[in-house]
Design an enzyme around this catalytic site. Structure first.
Site, short mmCIF file in Angstrom:
data_model
loop_
_atom_site.label_atom_id
_atom_site.label_comp_id
_atom_site.label_asym_id
_atom_site.label_seq_id
_atom_site.Cartn_x
_atom_site.Cartn_y
_atom_site.Cartn_z
N CYS A 37 0.82 -1.22 0.00
CA CYS A 37 0.00 0.00 0.00
C CYS A 37 0.85 1.26 0.00
O CYS A 37 0.32 2.36 -0.16
CB CYS A 37 -0.95 0.00 1.19
SG CYS A 37 -2.21 -1.28 1.04
N HIS A 78 -11.98 10.45 -9.11
CA HIS A 78 -10.93 10.49 -10.13
C HIS A 78 -9.79 11.43 -9.74
O HIS A 78 -9.34 12.25 -10.54
CB HIS A 78 -11.50 10.82 -11.51
CG HIS A 78 -12.21 9.66 -12.11
ND1 HIS A 78 -13.50 9.32 -11.75
CD2 HIS A 78 -11.81 8.73 -13.01
CE1 HIS A 78 -13.87 8.23 -12.43
NE2 HIS A 78 -12.86 7.85 -13.19
N GLU A 130 -13.37 0.38 1.19
CA GLU A 130 -12.23 0.52 0.28
C GLU A 130 -12.18 -0.63 -0.73
O GLU A 130 -11.82 -0.43 -1.88
CB GLU A 130 -10.94 0.55 1.10
CG GLU A 130 -9.70 0.77 0.26
CD GLU A 130 -8.44 0.78 1.09
OE1 GLU A 130 -8.01 1.89 1.46
OE2 GLU A 130 -7.91 -0.31 1.38
#
Length: 154
Positions: A37, A78, A130
């Site tokens: 991550c 985005h 998530e």
């Protein structure tokens, strides 16, 4: 949009509004301890924002659903969460764009808007998924004026 039952928050308010939305965003966690991550990657986040209050505005809304979508989706969709320097940063773990911190940030952004409305509505929960198997629930708690004496209840 997926249908889901969310954990509920006990509160003293008459109205409770829930807004579901999703947004696509990239991020990395700036720590070697974050493993893979720590590299830039993306998610399609699914969010549910819970707002509660006793007073409606002059249009009969607790808050307009489209405003909540604009505050969250309109801001983060985005984008790279790391690029939102007002909320996220690389120096302090409380500002890393983890799901936990992102859920708190969503709550703070929504609450800041609600504070300007004059209806005393409160963002009492943010559910932020998530991945299909991982999510966080953030609740600001009594210290932020949710329920109990801090709200003015008994």
């Amino acid at each position: 949009m997926i249908q889901q039952i969310y954990p509920s928050v006990a509160h003293p308010y008459r109205y409770e509004l829930n807004k579901d939305m999703q947004f696509a965003a990239a991020h990395y966690i700036p720590s070697d301890k974050a493993g893979v991550c720590s590299r830039m990657h993306g998610h399609t986040y699914f969010a549910n924002v819970t707002i509660a209050g006793d007073e409606l505005d002059d249009t009969g809304f607790l808050v307009d659903f489209s405003v909540i979508k604009k505050l969250v989706h309109g801001r983060f969709d985005h984008s790279s969460l790391n690029d939102h320097g007002a909320w996220f940063g690389d120096e302090d773990p409380l500002r890393y764009p983890t799901t936990e911190n992102a859920a708190r940030v969503v709550c703070e952004i929504v609450q800041a808007h609600l504070d300007g409305m004059g209806t005393r509505a409160r963002c009492i929960q943010v559910f932020l998924r998530e991945t299909p198997t991982s999510y966080v629930i953030y609740r600001p708690g009594i210290e932020a004026g949710i329920g109990g004496k801090a709200h003015g209840g008994s």
